[in-house]
Design a protein around this motif. Structure first.
Motif, PDB file in Angstrom:
ATOM      1  N   MET A   1       0.851  -1.190   0.000  1.00 51.50           N
ATOM      2  CA  MET A   1       0.000   0.000   0.000  1.00 51.50           C
ATOM      3  C   MET A   1       0.884   1.236   0.000  1.00 51.50           C
ATOM      4  O   MET A   1       1.871   1.313   0.732  1.00 51.50           O
ATOM      5  N   LEU A   2       0.520   2.208  -0.823  1.00 50.38           N
ATOM      6  CA  LEU A   2       1.273   3.450  -0.941  1.00 50.38           C
ATOM      7  C   LEU A   2       0.349   4.625  -0.670  1.00 50.38           C
ATOM      8  O   LEU A   2      -0.821   4.618  -1.087  1.00 50.38           O
TER       9      LEU A   2
ATOM     10  N   LEU B   1      -5.030  -1.045  -7.634  1.00 50.65           N
ATOM     11  CA  LEU B   1      -6.298  -0.352  -7.415  1.00 50.65           C
ATOM     12  C   LEU B   1      -5.974   0.957  -6.700  1.00 50.65           C
ATOM     13  O   LEU B   1      -5.181   0.966  -5.744  1.00 50.65           O
ATOM     14  N   GLY B   2      -6.552   2.044  -7.163  1.00 44.13           N
ATOM     15  CA  GLY B   2      -6.175   3.331  -6.597  1.00 44.13           C
ATOM     16  C   GLY B   2      -7.341   4.274  -6.414  1.00 44.13           C
ATOM     17  O   GLY B   2      -8.460   4.037  -6.875  1.00 44.13           O
ATOM     18  N   THR B   3      -7.037   5.377  -5.738  1.00 43.98           N
ATOM     19  CA  THR B   3      -8.020   6.444  -5.547  1.00 43.98           C
ATOM     20  C   THR B   3      -7.745   7.613  -6.476  1.00 43.98           C
ATOM     21  O   THR B   3      -8.560   8.526  -6.565  1.00 43.98           O
ATOM     22  N   GLY B   4      -6.582   7.622  -7.155  1.00 46.86           N
ATOM     23  CA  GLY B   4      -6.198   8.752  -7.996  1.00 46.86           C
ATOM     24  C   GLY B   4      -5.943   8.334  -9.424  1.00 46.86           C
ATOM     25  O   GLY B   4      -5.888   7.144  -9.758  1.00 46.86           O
ATOM     26  N   ASN B   5      -5.783   9.320 -10.294  1.00 41.16           N
ATOM     27  CA  ASN B   5      -5.599   9.074 -11.718  1.00 41.16           C
ATOM     28  C   ASN B   5      -4.201   8.525 -12.008  1.00 41.16           C
ATOM     29  O   ASN B   5      -3.272   8.718 -11.231  1.00 41.16           O
ATOM     30  N   TYR B   6      -4.066   7.887 -13.164  1.00 41.29           N
ATOM     31  CA  TYR B   6      -2.757   7.417 -13.600  1.00 41.29           C
ATOM     32  C   TYR B   6      -2.011   8.589 -14.233  1.00 41.29           C
ATOM     33  O   TYR B   6      -1.803   8.647 -15.449  1.00 41.29           O
TER      34      TYR B   6
ATOM     35  N   ILE C   1      -4.333   6.943  -2.398  1.00 42.49           N
ATOM     36  CA  ILE C   1      -3.956   5.614  -1.921  1.00 42.49           C
ATOM     37  C   ILE C   1      -3.819   4.676  -3.112  1.00 42.49           C
ATOM     38  O   ILE C   1      -4.659   4.677  -4.012  1.00 42.49           O
ATOM     39  N   SER C   2      -2.762   3.878  -3.117  1.00 41.79           N
ATOM     40  CA  SER C   2      -2.585   2.805  -4.106  1.00 41.79           C
ATOM     41  C   SER C   2      -2.464   1.473  -3.383  1.00 41.79           C
ATOM     42  O   SER C   2      -1.773   1.386  -2.360  1.00 41.79           O
ATOM     43  N   LEU C   3      -3.130   0.463  -3.903  1.00 43.49           N
ATOM     44  CA  LEU C   3      -2.980  -0.902  -3.399  1.00 43.49           C
ATOM     45  C   LEU C   3      -2.506  -1.784  -4.541  1.00 43.49           C
ATOM     46  O   LEU C   3      -3.126  -1.840  -5.603  1.00 43.49           O
TER      47      LEU C   3
END
Length: 748
Positions: free
Chosen positions: A358-359, A471-476, A487-489
């Motif tokens: 997780m990042l 899977l993330g909460t923000g754009n690539y 957050i990135s998983l």
């Protein structure tokens, strides 16, 4: 087309909530922009960062006017006002428009007060000046004349408005100069308008040769305005003023009339240029005749004219931030923490077979996510890649990796063409990806694809074929990843990766009837499951079991979700909401929402992560994802919320991240029952900024989470009291004194 499923929520008795107990979304948004403006007003922020915050408020306001205000005007014009029931705030369309017009005028006045009374004097004190043509010294004048002659004048097109020269088409948000002209012929008393469009291809803030240790600049429009007599020879220039028109920028598409989503979006981008005028911005020094002629030409009501006590279009002040090379007036450079593989791991896939990663961006470097996709592109063991794209950047390594991978692998990209204001660039990316051999899809018509997913299929060294997912909460987007918190998983969990594959099948084939567990997927299951999770906390509270909700998101507007939280509050569920922007929930109302607290954090980074934590009777669950609790996210977009199953990662989310934001007493504002946001009281606590703390943690300047810091502070304080009592007993009464507090200062 397949009917979209919606998981029914469990029935929990709840009272109907009157509309007055909800805040209107537009007023709530304007209050959010006011919080951004407060950062520009805050003298504790670096000066050029304050200028940047002011520019952001102007850019935010542009979007609000061209989307929200434009939509409201259009609905009234189409006759919806009388037929429509009052909105979430209990107002009709015309009542809301009256309220917004007053709030907008007040906000614009506050913006220019900030610029004129706070920022300009502070810039001058730091020897940063904005000069007019008449204020230039000989060296600067020579430079300005050369710049104008070589770079500006050749691309200007002056227009005089007369029967043979109709009013030119003024593009949306294009800065222009209007002139009141009179022909110099004898006896001619008629006046006419002249218009010059300020070129968008040139910097709006022009740097001048510096003298006496100053950094000097000139606004481009003032340079042009000083030379208008040269462009309108034969005319007397009676007055001039910069102005700007904001137009309706909503996209409208008819599914049955369009051959494809791509063709439809392209056509509507062309039509957007023709949107009706919504707002006229013009300087207060403009002659009344100029204002009235422009207002009449653009068919605007008086309230739609905004007279500015300074430069029109404050968003161009962002150019000053870039042009002024003054590191001491900006935030210190922050370097994100880089992820390191375990000693026994050979690559990222080896690591993910052992545990999830997780990042928390930007505190954790986004390079790990880029590396995940880039390494897959060149790894011969990876046979398939799937990814969603909502917004990306022109030089995105993701884009390059996907095009490269298409030469040897099956690559599928679901690209959202209707990402607002990124439509044109996304059309280009879609065509370039198709040319490279990527399978490009545009999701389900009528639903924006907003979820952030990447899925790889790999034949591992042990002979097994596995899925790996991000899977993330923000754009690539590696650019926004540097100043958005997200957050990135990364995981190889079979249950999660199988569900991600099901989501891609839904997006490319609208294949329904699948299971998406343990993911919550909009518009299929998410709305009902979110309400079920809230109701579950309600039942735990009624049964005397541990209950509680901590939710962090960008906006909360969905009425059913808010009503479920009102019911939970009445059952005694403690609820802490960290909502950056709009919030329709009214907290702290006796008998309704007494246990609900709402805070907004506005600081150096844009709060963009969505995190949802549920106590669940002591068996805590926590989710992250792309969706806010808004009707558009729950019912009109393809969204995903994903569980964080690793206990250590879940603990980090609850204690390190959510815990920090709940402790923030510097950049947080607390929502009151009347809709006003106030600063939290310190109550003897040291100043604490969540973002500063998380930066210090990432830089390894500190190693403890806020909960531990708080516990240590309490222990230290108790220790001090014991020592003080002992000393007090030993001293004569005349020597008694209060000891200084020695609480440790949290890194902030």
């Amino acid at each position: 087309m397949t009917t979209r499923r919606q998981t029914p929520a469990k029935k929990v008795p709840q009272k109907s909530v009157p509309a007055s107990l909800f805040f209107g979304r537009d007023e709530s948004w304007l209050r959010f922009n006011q919080r951004v403006l407060e950062e520009a007003q805050d003298a504790t922020n670096p000066l050029l960062e304050r200028v940047k915050f002011l520019a952001i408020t102007a850019s935010n306001l542009d979007e609000f006017v061209e989307i929200r205000v434009a939509s409201l005007l259009q609905r009234i014009e189409e006759g919806h006002n009388e037929a429509q029931a009052p909105d979430e705030g209990g107002l009709t369309l015309t009542e809301r428009l009256d309220l917004l017009s007053a709030m907008l005028q007040d906000f614009v006045a506050a913006q220019y007060a900030c610029w004129n009374e706070k920022l300009l004097p502070a810039l001058k004190a730091e020897k940063i000046r904005f000069l007019r043509w008449s204020e230039l010294n000989e060296t600067q004048l020579e430079h300005a004349e050369s710049f104008y002659e070589n770079e500006v004048d050749p691309i200007l097109t002056p227009v005089t408005i007369d029967p043979s020269h109709p009013f030119p088409r003024v593009l949306n948000k294009a800065l222009c100069i209007a002139l009141l002209l009179r022909h110099k012929r004898k006896g001619n008393t008629m006046t006419m308008l002249g218009v010059v469009t300020v070129p968008r291809s040139l910097p709006r803030v022009v740097a001048l040769p510096s003298t006496d240790g100053h950094l000097d600049f000139m606004f481009l429009h003032e340079m042009i305005e000083s030379q208008v007599a040269r462009m309108f020879r034969g005319y007397e220039v009676m007055g001039s003023s910069a102005f700007r028109v904001t137009r309706n920028s909503n996209l409208y598409m008819q599914e049955e009339e369009s051959r494809s989503v791509l063709e439809s979006v392209r056509a509507e981008l062309h039509n957007r240029r023709k949107g009706d005028a919504v707002r006229l911005e013009i300087e207060t020094t403009a002659m009344p005749e100029i204002i009235e002629r422009l207002r009449t030409n653009f068919e605007l009501d008086p309230w739609q004219v905004f007279q500015m006590e300074g430069p029109v279009n404050l968003s161009r002040l962002m150019n000053l931030y870039s042009a002024a090379n003054c590191a001491s007036l900006k935030y210190p450079v922050f370097k994100s923490k880089k992820f390191k593989l375990s000693k026994k791991s050979m690559d990222i896939f080896d690591e993910l077979r052992q545990h999830d990663i997780m990042l928390h961006h930007p505190f954790d470097s986004y390079e790990t996510v880029e590396g995940f996709v880039e390494s897959a592109a060149v790894d011969p063991s990876v046979v398939s890649m799937k990814q969603t794209l909502y917004r990306t950047s022109a030089d995105s390594p993701m884009f390059r990796a996907l095009t490269e991978a298409a030469q040897s692998k099956d690559v599928t990209v679901v690209i959202e063409l209707m990402a607002r204001f990124d439509e044109a660039s996304n059309i280009r990316w879609a065509r370039d990806l198709e040319d490279a051999g990527v399978g490009v899809f545009h999701g389900i018509f009528g639903l924006k694809t907003h979820c952030k997913l990447a899925l790889l299929v790999r034949r591992d060294p042990d002979g097994k074929t596995r899925r790996y997912a991000h899977l993330g909460t923000g754009n690539y987007n590696p650019v926004t990843a540097r100043f958005y918190t997200d957050i990135s998983l990364l995981t190889s969990n079979p249950e999660i990766t199988a569900a991600v594959q099901s989501v891609f099948r839904y997006l490319t084939a609208e294949a329904d009837g699948q299971t998406y567990k343990p993911l919550l997927v909009a518009p299929l299951t998410m709305a009902g499951e979110v309400i079920d999770l809230i109701h579950r906390e309600t039942e735990h509270a009624r049964a005397g079991r541990p209950s509680g909700i901590v939710a962090k998101m960008n906006a909360l507007l969905d009425r059913k979700t808010v009503e479920a939280m009102y019911t939970a509050s009445q059952a005694g569920v403690p609820i802490d909401l960290i909502i950056r922007g709009m919030c329709s929930l009214r907290p702290g109302v006796k008998g309704l929402s007494e246990t609900i607290r709402v805070r907004s954090v506005v600081g150096r980074f844009l709060e963009h992560s969505r995190i949802f934590s549920f106590k669940n009777g002591g068996n805590d669950e926590i989710f992250c994802g792309s969706a806010d609790w808004m009707p558009r996210n729950l019912y009109e977009r393809c969204e995903v919320l994903f569980p964080v199953l690793d206990k250590h990662l879940a603990k980090r989310l609850r204690e390190e991240i959510l815990g920090a934001y709940l402790k923030d007493n510097l950049k947080a504002r607390i929502l009151q029952p009347d809709g006003i946001y106030t600063r939290p009281t310190k109550n003897g606590h040291h100043p604490f900024s969540a973002q500063e703390y998380l930066m210090a943690l990432a830089s390894e300047e500190i190693t403890e989470i806020p909960a531990k810091i708080a516990a240590k502070k309490a222990d230290k304080k108790a220790e001090q009291k014991v020592k003080h009592s002992a000393k007090k007993a030993e001293k004569p009464a005349a020597q008694e004194e209060e000891p200084a507090e020695l609480e440790p200062q949290p890194a902030s």
